[in-house]
Design a protein around this motif. Structure first.
Motif, PDB file in Angstrom:
ATOM      1  N   LEU A  93      -8.177   9.570  16.148  1.00 58.71           N
ATOM      2  CA  LEU A  93      -8.727  10.926  16.128  1.00 58.71           C
ATOM      3  C   LEU A  93      -8.741  11.409  14.684  1.00 58.71           C
ATOM      4  CD1 LEU A  93      -6.742  12.496  19.147  1.00 58.71           C
ATOM      5  CD2 LEU A  93      -9.043  11.522  19.207  1.00 58.71           C
ATOM      6  N   ARG A  94      -9.747  12.196  14.327  1.00 60.83           N
ATOM      7  CA  ARG A  94      -9.846  12.725  12.973  1.00 60.83           C
ATOM      8  C   ARG A  94      -9.479  14.208  13.000  1.00 60.83           C
ATOM      9  NH1 ARG A  94     -12.231  10.938   8.436  1.00 60.83           N
ATOM     10  NH2 ARG A  94     -13.303   9.273   9.580  1.00 60.83           N
ATOM     11  N   ALA A  95      -8.421  14.563  12.283  1.00 57.65           N
ATOM     12  CA  ALA A  95      -7.945  15.943  12.257  1.00 57.65           C
ATOM     13  C   ALA A  95      -8.735  16.757  11.239  1.00 57.65           C
ATOM     14  CB  ALA A  95      -6.466  15.978  11.908  1.00 57.65           C
ATOM     15  N   PRO A  96      -8.810  18.087  11.442  1.00 56.18           N
ATOM     16  CA  PRO A  96      -9.419  18.943  10.415  1.00 56.18           C
ATOM     17  C   PRO A  96      -8.670  18.798   9.089  1.00 56.18           C
ATOM     18  CG  PRO A  96      -9.101  20.168  12.460  1.00 56.18           C
ATOM     19  CD  PRO A  96      -8.403  18.849  12.631  1.00 56.18           C
ATOM     20  N   GLN A  97      -9.364  18.930   8.004  1.00 53.54           N
ATOM     21  CA  GLN A  97      -8.764  18.787   6.680  1.00 53.54           C
ATOM     22  C   GLN A  97      -7.585  19.741   6.522  1.00 53.54           C
ATOM     23  OE1 GLN A  97      -9.779  16.508   4.479  1.00 53.54           O
ATOM     24  NE2 GLN A  97      -8.147  17.056   3.028  1.00 53.54           N
ATOM     25  N   GLY A  98      -6.426  19.197   6.131  1.00 54.19           N
ATOM     26  CA  GLY A  98      -5.246  20.032   5.890  1.00 54.19           C
ATOM     27  C   GLY A  98      -4.456  20.398   7.124  1.00 54.19           C
ATOM     28  N   TRP A  99      -4.865  19.902   8.293  1.00 53.42           N
ATOM     29  CA  TRP A  99      -4.212  20.276   9.563  1.00 53.42           C
ATOM     30  C   TRP A  99      -2.752  19.836   9.592  1.00 53.42           C
ATOM     31  CZ3 TRP A  99      -2.530  16.954  13.628  1.00 53.42           C
ATOM     32  CH2 TRP A  99      -2.225  17.598  14.837  1.00 53.42           C
ATOM     33  N   ALA A 100      -2.480  18.567   9.325  1.00 59.02           N
ATOM     34  CA  ALA A 100      -1.106  18.061   9.384  1.00 59.02           C
ATOM     35  C   ALA A 100      -0.230  18.737   8.327  1.00 59.02           C
ATOM     36  CB  ALA A 100      -1.100  16.546   9.187  1.00 59.02           C
ATOM     37  N   ASP A 159       0.812  -1.217   0.000  1.00 57.80           N
ATOM     38  CA  ASP A 159       0.000   0.000   0.000  1.00 57.80           C
ATOM     39  C   ASP A 159       0.846   1.268   0.000  1.00 57.80           C
ATOM     40  OD1 ASP A 159      -2.130  -1.683   0.099  1.00 57.80           O
ATOM     41  OD2 ASP A 159      -2.371  -1.570   2.277  1.00 57.80           O
ATOM     42  N   GLY A 160       2.105   1.180   0.379  1.00 61.15           N
ATOM     43  CA  GLY A 160       2.957   2.359   0.377  1.00 61.15           C
ATOM     44  C   GLY A 160       2.971   3.070   1.713  1.00 61.15           C
ATOM     45  N   LEU A 161       3.659   4.194   1.734  1.00 57.13           N
ATOM     46  CA  LEU A 161       3.859   4.966   2.957  1.00 57.13           C
ATOM     47  C   LEU A 161       2.876   6.124   3.014  1.00 57.13           C
ATOM     48  CD1 LEU A 161       7.483   4.449   2.269  1.00 57.13           C
ATOM     49  CD2 LEU A 161       6.726   4.145   4.610  1.00 57.13           C
ATOM     50  N   PRO A 162       2.567   6.607   4.222  1.00 55.74           N
ATOM     51  CA  PRO A 162       1.451   7.556   4.367  1.00 55.74           C
ATOM     52  C   PRO A 162       1.789   8.965   3.899  1.00 55.74           C
ATOM     53  CG  PRO A 162       2.490   7.173   6.485  1.00 55.74           C
ATOM     54  CD  PRO A 162       3.130   6.213   5.523  1.00 55.74           C
ATOM     55  N   LEU A 163       0.801   9.620   3.339  1.00 48.82           N
ATOM     56  CA  LEU A 163       0.857  11.047   3.082  1.00 48.82           C
ATOM     57  C   LEU A 163       0.497  11.785   4.367  1.00 48.82           C
ATOM     58  CD1 LEU A 163      -0.930  11.098  -0.390  1.00 48.82           C
ATOM     59  CD2 LEU A 163       1.525  11.354   0.062  1.00 48.82           C
ATOM     60  N   PRO A 164       0.788  13.081   4.458  1.00 50.61           N
ATOM     61  CA  PRO A 164       0.526  13.799   5.712  1.00 50.61           C
ATOM     62  C   PRO A 164      -0.895  13.639   6.255  1.00 50.61           C
ATOM     63  CG  PRO A 164       1.882  15.142   4.292  1.00 50.61           C
ATOM     64  CD  PRO A 164       1.520  13.922   3.496  1.00 50.61           C
ATOM     65  N   GLU A 165      -1.891  13.649   5.355  1.00 51.05           N
ATOM     66  CA  GLU A 165      -3.263  13.531   5.862  1.00 51.05           C
ATOM     67  C   GLU A 165      -3.549  12.160   6.469  1.00 51.05           C
ATOM     68  OE1 GLU A 165      -3.629  13.079   1.271  1.00 51.05           O
ATOM     69  OE2 GLU A 165      -2.448  14.238   2.719  1.00 51.05           O
ATOM     70  N   ASP A 166      -2.638  11.193   6.212  1.00 48.11           N
ATOM     71  CA  ASP A 166      -2.825   9.849   6.751  1.00 48.11           C
ATOM     72  C   ASP A 166      -1.913   9.550   7.941  1.00 48.11           C
ATOM     73  OD1 ASP A 166      -4.640   9.275   4.648  1.00 48.11           O
ATOM     74  OD2 ASP A 166      -2.946   8.890   3.308  1.00 48.11           O
TER      75      ASP A 166
END
Length: 987
Positions: free
Chosen positions: A271-278, A255-262
């Motif tokens: 926990l679910r962060a606001p969109q674009g937070w990370a 599956d690969g490595l995570p992008l910031p939103e993941d």
């Protein structure tokens, strides 16, 4: 309470030594003055930090008396904090302090977030989420599994990380200096530093360390302190960071490595962060990205991991990154071209080991209830502290936190009787975990199954070996249960007690060897146990071919070594010979495979003498070592290598130094004899290693056997412990000393009429310099990382020619240096009070050298012309570099260093016609190096950690020029230079 501690843990200590330790504690508190609330708040109400702040050098105590002093000081600080915080007026004062600190942190964050249009991280929703996330991280990472404090029960052996964490040393970074002595640490050579110091001024760090060295614990500590905003002064600027802990073992899938939103979901954060937070935190430079375990990525996927990291760095260059790996997984210069600084976690030294033993027993004392057991723990602690410094076999085992914890647990469990070999140690630990604790506590059949040690071991071995063969360090819970169900078909006596899920629950809860790091996945509590059990399974399956085929892979190193220990005598011989045959066939792995075979001999108590001689002969072919890296690899072989080390006759300086380093890393009486052969060698590379090796031996024995007969020539003697300070009276001939840590000003150095050069490093207790006024021959003085020094007046009248003032309090005035009539060279790496330009430096002496390092980068160069004989100059940052280029009167300098200039135009350097040595550190060039051809005297060019591609083609024809580069530098035209003109700088 103190009387009980004295009677229980130090009954064998003579009364006069106990009283001396008590008096030393009394003197410490007397010297400290009143403990006001402000002083408690400065220590964060932490007794340990308070003890660190109050501690003073006590050089006349023996080792055990010193240990008693440390323990009594900690207990008294804990009592003081408890009593003072209980005062009725303290609560109101604490509330005021909390409000003040909260306000300061909020103002810092607001300042950091003040620019630009508010995004997700700066919105009320984003700030509220950040607090929730920080709380989750703090709770998740606030406890550490401290091996052996409690065993066999349902509750994990966890303890607050603040109590269990021990700051370890890492390999030091060479302070960038010109050829010969310059503005850095003595000899410009790397010395070990605490990991916090290594992190303090770096945004990108690669930490290397073997299994059990504390890499993951360090990442946990960084995440915890970032979440709680509790970093101390050295890392205070990290308190605005938001941590993201990414354990690479979790991403070994297609599956690969995570992008910031993941990042959050990939690391198990519910926990679910606001969109674009990370992404916004990364872009703003407020993200602390903690990437743990490059070595746990299968080799076939490491290129993918590197590309993922490079993409993150390109997209978010302002974020902070810390990456960990085992040393053999990637080269030391891995990602060096991306600005990463590599440090290696070093083996624990004697003081570290004693501190760990204290920490472990402190946690155990707080865990147990009966007073009688606490008294036993006091005795156990005293006994083990002495044993690890007097028994060489234990000293060789106790080199990292995991092994120290194993020793502590077994020492307690076996009532102070410890095994001598590593395999015996693991076997005893397995016996303790799998059988004895539950048996002695009369715990059985809690999960509905009763498994013998052999039955548990058989299942755990199969699981461990399956994970090793498949390159995994954790496995899905349902997959493990399915495999258990298959394995139980040949274990009907176990299946009759329950199904695979019940057996799995028993192994997870009762064995003490498995854990569930995230829901649905299982791993071993440490990779070392997985390797030990997997090696035994491989031997029982006679999979020697599998072992040999994978022996080149760093993930199989310990598996192969342990397999040699598990195998029968004839099997050992076949396995070792197969390793040597493969070394002959696969030339690129020859060196590694031969060393692995040699290192495995210490795990072979019985072996065909012919095989042993064959392995030893092949190892001898690799002699002598020529670099520190080769020395470290050879030292893993153990005492065998000592018989093969040549010299000093016939060895060049670099090789002789590597031989001394190898022996020092092996340790023991035989190693001491090898080193003693070199004590009359006066070459710098050898004398530096003679000084470096002191820390690995008993201070007085080494002083007598080696240092008493060594001149050390141009090297400093590195002093890093109170025991070494106490041995200085034996070394009246030494002229140069480098003291590191809270050692104060030793009387033996002050009394000596030979000492000419003295350097203090990282002494945050040093305050009074008045003893130095008695040193009538002192020519060089360095103060680096001594923040309590407030006054230089004591130096007046001394014959000091070179003065190095680095990392000091910004309030420290330079006014007293005007009375140093012999001063010729001045190096500054702090912001002195009232100094805005060079013209403000209060000396009318004709300086020949001036160094302005990064913390002095704000000082303008106006007034540089007042020193017409200036020959050596260091400037930092683009502003100073550009000021130098604009000076109407060109200084006639022969050595120039430029640090941290991100827009350096080499054409501006062509005006310095007398330049013989040019050093560029962490610079980015805006033009090619053609202009340097116009410098007729230039003989040495150093390029260290410079970014971008550097084309050496224009300099290929400069036959008189030698170029030195740091590992990982992106070069073009390097093939045009012969090897003698292109050299590698120490990493």
């Amino acid at each position: 309470m103190l009387g009980g501690r004295l009677a229980a843990g130090y009954a064998s200590l003579p009364e006069h030594e106990r009283l001396a330790a008590v008096t030393a504690v009394q003197d410490t508190f007397a010297a400290a003055g009143e403990l006001t609330p402000d002083r408690l708040f400065a220590a964060d109400l932490d007794p340990g930090r308070l003890a660190d702040a109050l501690r003073r050098p006590v050089h006349d105590l023996a080792d055990r008396s010193q240990s008693l002093y440390e323990e009594l000081l900690r207990l008294c600080c804990a009592h003081a904090v408890e009593q003072l915080t209980a005062h009725p007026a303290f609560a109101a004062r604490a509330a005021v302090e909390q409000t003040r600190r909260t306000g300061a942190l909020l103002r810092e964050r607001e300042a950091a977030l003040s620019s630009g249009v508010p995004g997700p991280a700066r919105s009320p929703e984003g700030l509220a989420f950040e607090q929730r996330y920080a709380g989750f991280v703090a709770r998740t990472h606030s406890r550490l599994e401290l091996f052996g404090v409690t065993l066999g029960g349902r509750r994990r052996a966890e303890w607050p990380l603040d109590t269990a964490y021990l700051s370890l040393a890492v390999s030091g970074e060479t302070r960038f200096t010109p050829h010969g002595e310059g503005p850095g640490v003595p000899d410009g050579s790397p010395t070990p530093v605490k990991v916090e110091q290594a992190l303090s001024d770096r945004r990108r760090l690669l930490l290397r360390g073997p299994a059990g060295s504390g890499k993951s614990t360090l990442m946990q500590w960084l995440a915890l302190n970032a979440a709680r905003q509790t970093f101390g002064p050295e890392l205070a600027h990290w308190n605005t960071c938001v941590p993201f802990v990414l354990r690479l073992r979790s991403f070994n899938t297609p599956d690969g490595l995570p992008l910031p939103e993941d990042f959050l979901s990939a690391s198990g954060v519910p926990l679910r962060a606001p969109q674009g937070w990370a992404e916004e935190l990364l872009a703003a430079g407020r993200a602390l990205v903690l990437v743990d375990g490059v070595d746990e990525v299968p080799p076939r996927l490491r290129a993918r991991t590197e590309q993922w990291l490079r993409s993150l760095l390109t997209a978010f260059p302002q974020a902070r990154y810390v990456v960990t790996t085992r040393p053999s997984a990637v080269p030391e210069d891995w990602l060096a071209s991306q600005g990463f600084t590599a440090h290696t976690l070093l083996p624990m030294e004697r003081e570290d080991i004693r501190a760990f033993v204290r920490h472990w027993h402190d946690a155990a004392r707080q865990e147990c209830a009966p007073d009688g057991e606490r008294e036993l723990l006091d005795r156990y602690e005293a006994s083990l502290s002495q044993a690890v410094t007097t028994r060489r076999d234990l000293g060789r085992l106790a080199t990292n936190p995991l092994m120290c914890a194993l020793l502590c647990a077994l020492h307690r469990d076996r009532h102070m009787h410890l095994p001598r070999a590593r395999k015996e140690l693991y076997d005893a630990a397995l016996d303790m975990l799998l059988v004895r604790r539950d048996t002695e506590r009369e715990i059985s059949s809690v999960e509905g199954a009763v498994l013998s040690r052999e039955e548990q071991t058989a299942l755990l071995q199969r699981l461990a070996y399956w994970m090793i063969r498949n390159g995994q360090v954790e496995a899905a819970r349902d997959e493990v249960a399915a495999m258990l169900d298959e394995w139980l078909t040949v274990m009907p006596q176990v299946r009759r007690q329950g199904d695979a899920e019940q057996v799995f629950a028993h192994l997870l809860i009762r064995s003490g060897l498995l854990r569930e790091p995230v829901p649905g996945y299982v791993d071993f509590v440490h990779r070392t146990f997985q390797d030990h059990l997997g090696a035994k399974a491989a031997v029982e399956a006679r999979d020697f071919g599998v072992l040999v085929r994978n022996a080149h892979d760093d993930q199989w190193d310990d598996v192969v070594r342990m397999a040699v220990g598990h195998a029968r005598v004839d099997e050992r011989g076949r396995l070792l010979r197969q390793l040597l045959r493969r070394a002959d066939k696969v030339r690129r792995h020859r060196h590694r495979l031969v060393l692995l075979a040699a290192a495995s001999l210490e795990h072979a108590p019985e072996l065909d003498p012919v095989v042993r001689r064959e392995v030893e002969a092949r190892a001898a072919e690799l002699m002598p070592p020529r670099t520190p890296e080769e020395a470290a690899e050879l030292a893993k072989v153990g005492e065998l290598v000592l018989e093969l080390l040549p010299g000093p006759e016939g060895l060049d300086a670099e090789t002789a130094g590597a031989v001394v380093r190898t022996a020092a890393l092996v340790g023991g009486p035989a190693a001491l004899a090898v080193i003693a052969r070199f004590r009359e060698d006066t070459r710098f590379r050898v004398t530096y290693q003679l000084s470096f090796g002191w820390r690995f031996f008993d201070a007085q024995e080494y002083a007598d056997a080696v240092l008493a007969g060594a001149s050390l020539a141009e090297s400093f003697l590195h002093v890093v412990s109170p025991a070494q300070v106490r041995a200085l009276d034996r070394l009246p001939h030494i002229e140069r000393f480098h003291l590191k840590g809270n050692l104060g000003v030793p009387e033996a150095i002050v009394r000596s009429d030979r000492v000419r050069r003295l350097f203090f490093n990282d002494d945050d207790a040093l305050e009074d310099l008045s003893p130095l006024s008695r040193m009538a021959r002192l020519e060089l003085l360095g103060l680096d990382g001594c923040p309590r020094v407030r006054d230089l007046s004591s130096l007046a009248g001394l014959p000091i020619e070179r003065l190095h003032l680095h990392h000091l309090s910004s309030g420290l005035s330079l006014a007293p240096i005007g009375r140093l009539t012999n001063l010729r060279m001045l190096s500054l790496d702090y912001g002195p009070r009232g100094i805005r330009s060079v013209a403000d430096i209060p000396t009318d002496r004709a300086l020949t050298g001036l160094g302005l390092s990064p913390r002095a980068a704000h000082i303008r160069l106006d007034g540089l012309g007042r020193w017409p004989r200036l020959d050596w100059l260091t400037v930092s940052g683009a502003a100073q570099s550009e000021q130098l280029a604009r000076l109407e009167e060109v200084p006639d300098i022969g050595m120039l260093q430029i640090l941290n200039d991100d827009r350096l135009d080499p054409r501006t350097l062509a005006r310095h016609r007398q330049l013989a040595e040019l050093s560029l550190y962490a610079c980015e060039l805006t033009a090619q190096l053609d202009a340097l051809k116009d410098l007729p005297e230039l003989r040495r060019l150093s390029l260290s950690r410079c970014s971008g591609t550097i084309d050496l083609t224009p300099l290929a024809g400069q036959e008189h020029l030698t170029i030195h580069i740091s590992p990982g530098t992106d070069l073009r035209g390097a093939d045009l230079l012969p090897p003698e003109r292109l050299k590698l700088l120490p990493s």
